[in-house]
Design an enzyme around this catalytic site. Structure first.
Site, PDB file in Angstrom:
ATOM      1  N   SER A 106       0.871  -1.217   0.200  1.00  0.00           N
ATOM      2  CA  SER A 106       0.171   0.116   0.016  1.00  0.00           C
ATOM      3  C   SER A 106       0.946   1.312  -0.059  1.00  0.00           C
ATOM      4  O   SER A 106       0.115   2.365  -0.135  1.00  0.00           O
ATOM      5  CB  SER A 106      -1.015  -0.161   1.046  1.00  0.00           C
ATOM      6  OG  SER A 106      -2.059  -0.869   0.925  1.00  0.00           O
ATOM      7  N   TYR A 205     -10.765   2.207   5.650  1.00  0.00           N
ATOM      8  CA  TYR A 205      -9.831   2.210   4.689  1.00  0.00           C
ATOM      9  C   TYR A 205     -10.199   0.941   3.724  1.00  0.00           C
ATOM     10  O   TYR A 205     -10.885  -0.041   4.169  1.00  0.00           O
ATOM     11  CB  TYR A 205      -8.386   1.405   5.263  1.00  0.00           C
ATOM     12  CG  TYR A 205      -7.365   1.310   4.425  1.00  0.00           C
ATOM     13  CD1 TYR A 205      -6.688   2.574   4.194  1.00  0.00           C
ATOM     14  CD2 TYR A 205      -6.814   0.125   3.902  1.00  0.00           C
ATOM     15  CE1 TYR A 205      -5.353   2.289   3.348  1.00  0.00           C
ATOM     16  CE2 TYR A 205      -5.532   0.089   3.300  1.00  0.00           C
ATOM     17  CZ  TYR A 205      -4.990   1.176   2.886  1.00  0.00           C
ATOM     18  OH  TYR A 205      -3.742   0.917   2.149  1.00  0.00           O
ATOM     19  N   SER A 206     -10.102   1.445   2.394  1.00  0.00           N
ATOM     20  CA  SER A 206     -10.776   0.240   1.336  1.00  0.00           C
ATOM     21  C   SER A 206      -9.825   0.420   0.079  1.00  0.00           C
ATOM     22  O   SER A 206      -9.631   1.479  -0.436  1.00  0.00           O
ATOM     23  CB  SER A 206     -12.248   0.599   1.059  1.00  0.00           C
ATOM     24  OG  SER A 206     -12.392  -0.267  -0.221  1.00  0.00           O
ATOM     25  N   ASN A 207      -9.070  -0.809  -0.293  1.00  0.00           N
ATOM     26  CA  ASN A 207      -8.067  -0.801  -1.456  1.00  0.00           C
ATOM     27  C   ASN A 207      -8.992  -0.561  -2.660  1.00  0.00           C
ATOM     28  O   ASN A 207      -8.597  -0.188  -3.666  1.00  0.00           O
ATOM     29  CB  ASN A 207      -7.566  -2.198  -1.259  1.00  0.00           C
ATOM     30  CG  ASN A 207      -6.392  -2.431  -0.262  1.00  0.00           C
ATOM     31  OD1 ASN A 207      -5.545  -1.718  -0.397  1.00  0.00           O
ATOM     32  ND2 ASN A 207      -6.935  -3.036   0.816  1.00  0.00           N
ATOM     33  N   GLY A 346       2.888  -0.468   4.137  1.00  0.00           N
ATOM     34  CA  GLY A 346       2.346  -1.417   3.133  1.00  0.00           C
ATOM     35  C   GLY A 346       2.606  -2.895   3.352  1.00  0.00           C
ATOM     36  O   GLY A 346       3.341  -3.263   4.032  1.00  0.00           O
TER      37      GLY A 346
END
Length: 399
Positions: A106, A205-207, A346
């Site tokens: 990330s 939080y959302s990818n 990340g």
């Protein structure tokens, strides 16, 4: 750091239990002999207490915390220093190279957000315009509120879109780690699920948000998001160890092996080779600690964004975690010596990374080559390493 590795842990254990994954290393290979080394290109010794604490943290990462190897680079206007501990390969016991490359998960997001904000500065994207202006067919036919989601809300995780990773089967991923994953299919997986909240009415939080941000870049520029990152960031900053691999499964240049520990006490598995399209614009990039520090320094120092866009990136939203807020692809976190730093964490199969920079010109990035499978203490020690490095030579102030 905000990660997805905890959500994968139980399913990974299941994957091994049902025999979905091959290539496990012997149980004895999970414990690497930790050896700390130091490399320096500048005469800038840390204070004795800082140096001792950093070395202790690096040692702990590769002993009690369970990572085979770890690397930390600190950088300021006078030069840089590298500390390593443990091994890059549990079979050969090769040491971690100071110039190692690794998957950054990330930490890809600040690169993507920077490109979007550059497009905002060029008046090609409006930060508070609906995403549907640029991707009119993506959200059509889904939740009625989806078409109200703005570009800013994507970058700040206030869109309410669920994280697609929550609905993936790790067993399927690990059964064929070299398989290609189409971005639109991954986004559709999330869009088929209930929304977390209405756009702008919360933070989570959302990818998925960054997969869509990558699609937006491609739509507006006519080029893949990775090509824009290369042209706008990698080449101008001479980040020679940084790449957007697409479907390429190998890491070129010196690099530690990337390992997964599928359950407590389970043997390590080597997952160095994986098709990073499973992460896409939410986390597929490869880099090094040196390149990440150079990038973060340039970003926070105002070399990549115009003042208005940098201010927007650094305008934060509470995350519910004390001392941590989220801007546009960049987090702010409190420092034990006072003030804040800007950075990101990340996680991707095989590697965990954390990095940050201060507005005073200091940067630090740390990497460990196991994920998922690290302990909560590993998370804490990586964050402590970054904070200690950024506070080197500064007296601590109570918060």
């Amino acid at each position: 750091m905000i990660k997805y590795k905890r959500s994968l842990g139980g399913a990974l254990t299941l994957a091994v239990a049902i025999g979905a994954v091959a290539g496990a290393l012997p149980a004895g290979a999970a414990t690497a002999t930790a050896t700390a080394t130091a490399e320096s290109t500048a005469a800038q010794p840390a204070t004795t207490s800082d140096d001792t604490q950093l070395r202790a943290l690096m040692h702990r990462l590769t002993t009690a915390d369970g990572a085979p190897g770890a690397l930390l680079q600190t950088r300021d206007r006078h030069g840089f220093r590298v500390l390593t501990s443990g091994v890059a390969d549990v079979n050969s016991n090769a040491p971690v190279a100071p110039d190692s490359r690794f998957r950054i998960g990330s930490m890809t997001k600040p690169f993507v957000a920077t490109v979007v904000l550059q497009l905002v500065g060029e008046h090609r994207v409006a930060l508070d315009a609906p995403v549907a202006r640029y991707l009119p067919d993506l959200l059509r036919g889904h939740d009625n509120d989806d078409r109200k989601i703005t570009v800013r809300q994507l970058l700040q995780h206030t869109s309410g879109l669920p994280d697609y990773l929550t609905f993936l089967s790790p067993a399927e991923i690990l059964d064929d780690p070299l398989a290609h994953h189409d971005t639109r299919d991954l986004v559709n997986l999330a869009l088929a699920q209930p929304r977390t909240f209405k756009p702008g009415e919360g933070w989570r939080y959302s990818n998925t948000n960054y997969l869509i941000a990558g699609m937006l870049i491609e739509k507006v520029t006519g080029h893949p998001y990775g090509e824009e990152i290369r042209r706008r960031i990698i080449e101008p900053l001479h980040l020679r160890q940084t790449s957007v691999p697409g479907d390429a499964t190998a890491i070129n240049g010196p690099h530690p092996r990337g390992y997964v520990r599928p359950g407590e006490g389970a043997p390590l598995m080597d997952l160095t080779a994986i098709n990073p399209s499973i992460a896409g614009a939410s986390g597929e990039m490869i880099s090094s600690a040196g390149d990440l520090n150079r990038f973060l320094g340039a970003l926070v120092g105002g070399r990549l964004l115009r003042p208005a866009q940098l201010k927007a990136m650094m305008t934060t939203h509470p995350t519910g975690d004390k001392g941590r807020e989220y801007g546009l692809g960049l987090e702010s976190k409190e420092l034990p010596c006072g003030g804040v730093y800007w950075g990101h964490g990340g996680d991707i199969f095989g590697y965990q990374t954390a990095g940050g920079a201060t507005t005073h010109g200091r940067q630090a990035t740390v990497m460990a080559n196991v994920d998922p499978g690290g302990t909560d203490e590993q998370d804490d020690d990586m964050e402590a390493a970054v904070q200690t490095a950024l506070c080197e030579g500064r007296p601590s102030h109570p918060r």
